[in-house]
Design an enzyme around this catalytic site. Structure first.
Site, mmCIF file in Angstrom:
data_model
loop_
_atom_site.group_PDB
_atom_site.id
_atom_site.type_symbol
_atom_site.label_atom_id
_atom_site.label_comp_id
_atom_site.label_asym_id
_atom_site.label_seq_id
_atom_site.Cartn_x
_atom_site.Cartn_y
_atom_site.Cartn_z
ATOM 1 N N GLU A 182 0.824 -1.216 0.000
ATOM 2 C CA GLU A 182 0.000 0.000 0.000
ATOM 3 C C GLU A 182 0.861 1.271 0.000
ATOM 4 O O GLU A 182 0.602 2.215 0.741
ATOM 5 C CB GLU A 182 -0.995 0.015 1.168
ATOM 6 C CG GLU A 182 -2.153 -0.939 0.972
ATOM 7 C CD GLU A 182 -3.349 -0.645 1.864
ATOM 8 O OE1 GLU A 182 -3.492 0.503 2.334
ATOM 9 O OE2 GLU A 182 -4.139 -1.569 2.091
ATOM 10 N N ASN B 155 -4.220 -10.824 3.506
ATOM 11 C CA ASN B 155 -5.602 -10.658 3.946
ATOM 12 C C ASN B 155 -6.252 -11.997 4.275
ATOM 13 O O ASN B 155 -7.421 -12.241 3.924
ATOM 14 C CB ASN B 155 -6.410 -9.921 2.871
ATOM 15 C CG ASN B 155 -6.158 -8.430 2.891
ATOM 16 O OD1 ASN B 155 -6.417 -7.754 3.883
ATOM 17 N ND2 ASN B 155 -5.627 -7.916 1.787
ATOM 18 N N ASP C 90 0.903 -8.828 2.312
ATOM 19 C CA ASP C 90 -0.353 -8.781 3.050
ATOM 20 C C ASP C 90 -1.315 -9.678 2.290
ATOM 21 O O ASP C 90 -1.791 -9.331 1.210
ATOM 22 C CB ASP C 90 -0.874 -7.348 3.123
ATOM 23 C CG ASP C 90 -2.194 -7.240 3.874
ATOM 24 O OD1 ASP C 90 -2.745 -8.291 4.261
ATOM 25 O OD2 ASP C 90 -2.679 -6.115 4.066
#
Length: 510
Positions: free
Chosen positions: A303, A462, A460
């Site tokens: 991100e 998730n 990541d």
């Protein structure tokens, strides 16, 4: 002439060490509207903008609670003074406030009395030198003894001799640039910003002075201590020296971190968080301090907005010896400003590794290839709609500049493949998450076979431990009875024997 239509600050509360950059809306003589800065070195139509910042200091100084920055403090922790904790962090608004915060506050005492921290000079710069006042409930003098060359805020020194006085207020001029960074001396005080249009030829003001007042400046809060997860079967702490770096010649450290892109850090999504804590100028300094503080040999960030990578992370981490590589998400789905599209960034220490090769994985392209090869024409559109989510992965091959060169390895290149990805976050698209992870692993298998190279997979995902993506990564397969496989509208995982890899990966964090 040039006219200032609007002046406002994006953040409602100023914080020590966090840049303040007012938003200016300007109208040019041709009636066009701009938001660009107009410095004296580049006037527009014969006019430029002149700025001034003032610290508005009342006759009575006010101490601010370190826990509730909008509330005046009524007591001070003397233990902080003895432990040499920054004075701004010692104030509390009530005994209940102090009691409720004690568990975290005690950590500040432990840190203050422990060995000198690597960031001590930076802390002094932001929060002021440690207070040496004697016992007392309230210390009315909030001014630190900070003298910093990095926070000059324009051509004006922090302690100018010229002041303005109005009633019970004194205005100290503290800056002459558009951006101002509050210091420890500003804590508890309101700041005043002035902007005026100036004639470039006469150097005289042309038009009214536009002003705004901020809320009282608050100290930057202390971050909560990290809860580190021990690595099973690995003596990680024993392999680090006093600076946090790998002590063994054949070992290295890795940091993986989703830093939350500014475009996603909205008050709607994080209503429990104050707006000033979500602001990018505040978060970026804390992120940089934490990332650098770990001294990792390899850093994988997710991100990372493309504009923040180029203007902040790449140049700042370069100062600390890191080389940077980046892969931005594709933007077939996203339709906003391309500069705010996020992606994956991988950094490595130049003294520990050398860059050999870079691979970029775009899951949208993989979805298109899958659709073209296997999906009937009638289902192609729905398949692409479900699978194309703009996620990407960045794969980097590095060559180690360290290690144990035994007789068998003499002259052999020590390569390492590092994958960095951010898997789709929608919880109702478990099949998409699993497909993305499976697609990445298939690509890594090809690299591993061709080069006989060890793999490091960061990101990541998730996904929680026990989920299908986690099982595939850690165990090398997904059991046919796994409940996540019940969601497979595109028949991607039938038969389940497709979900297997031979990379022999091991989980190093929960």
């Amino acid at each position: 002439m040039l006219i200032v239509l609007r002046v406002h600050l994006p953040s409602d509360i100023p914080i020590v060490g966090c840049e303040l950059t007012p938003y200016l809306l300007l109208r040019r003589p041709d009636t066009s509207v701009i938001t660009d800065d107009v410095p004296e070195s580049a006037p527009i139509d014969g006019y430029f903008l002149k700025y001034k910042w003032y610290r508005v200091q009342n006759d009575r100084n006010v101490a601010i609670c370190s826990v509730h920055p909008s509330v005046q403090a009524t007591l001070q922790c003397l233990g902080c003074l003895k432990a040499k904790v920054p004075v701004a962090k010692s104030y509390h608004c009530s005994t209940k406030c102090f009691s409720d915060a004690w568990q975290h506050h005690r950590v500040l005492h432990d840190r203050g009395t422990s060995a000198v921290n690597d960031n001590v000079n930076e802390d002094e710069e932001l929060f002021g030198r440690y207070n040496s006042a004697g016992p007392g409930v309230i210390n009315a003098n909030l001014s630190g003894a900070v003298s910093s060359t990095s926070l000059t805020n324009g051509s004006t020194p922090f302690y100018p001799s010229s002041t303005q006085r109005s009633g019970g207020e004194t205005w100290f001029e503290v800056g002459r640039s558009k951006t101002y960074t509050p210091s420890a001396d500003d804590i508890g005080h309101v700041l005043k910003f002035e902007c005026v249009v100036v004639d470039a030829e006469s150097k005289l003001a042309s038009g009214p002075v536009n002003t705004l007042l901020t809320s009282r400046v608050i100290p930057a809060p202390s971050p909560s201590p990290r809860c580190l997860v021990p690595v099973s079967g690995v003596d990680a702490i024993g392999q680090l020296d006093s600076s946090g770096r790998a002590s063994s010649s054949g070992s290295f450290t890795v940091l993986s971190y989703n830093i939350l892109a500014d475009v996603y850090a909205t008050s709607e999504s994080y209503s429990y968080c104050p707006s000033w804590a979500l602001s990018w100028p505040y978060r970026r300094q804390n992120l940089l301090r934490e990332i650098v503080g770990y001294h990792a040999d390899i850093v994988c960030l997710q991100e990372v907005q493309s504009n923040h990578f180029e203007s902040f992370f790449a140049p700042e981490l370069d100062k600390h010896g890191y080389q940077a590589l980046y892969k931005r998400k594709t933007n077939e789905v996203y339709s906003g400003n391309t500069q705010t599209i996020d992606g994956c960034a991988t950094f490595f220490r130049r003294d520990r590794f050398a860059h050999v090769k870079k691979y970029e994985v775009e899951f949208n392209k993989a979805a298109q290839s899958l659709t073209d090869a296997q999906i009937p024409t009638a289902q192609k559109k729905s398949t692409l709609t479900r699978l194309a989510k703009d996620n990407v992965a960045l794969i980097v091959v590095l060559e180690a500049k360290f290690g144990n060169q035994g007789a068998d390895n003499l002259g052999k290149r020590q390569l390492l493949c590092v994958a960095n990805t951010h898997v789709n976050d929608h919880q109702d698209l478990k099949d998409v998450k699993l497909w993305q992870v499976s697609t990445l692993l298939k690509g890594l298998e090809k690299i591993a076979v061709s080069a006989d190279i060890p793999m490091l997979v960061c990101g990541d995902f998730n996904s929680v431990p026990g989920s299908a993506p986690h099982s595939l990564l850690a165990m090398g397969k997904v059991e046919p009875s796994h409940p996540d496989l019940a969601i497979d509208p595109l028949n991607l995982f039938r038969p389940p024997s497709k979900l297997i890899h031979k990379l022999q990966l091991k989980t190093v964090a929960g």
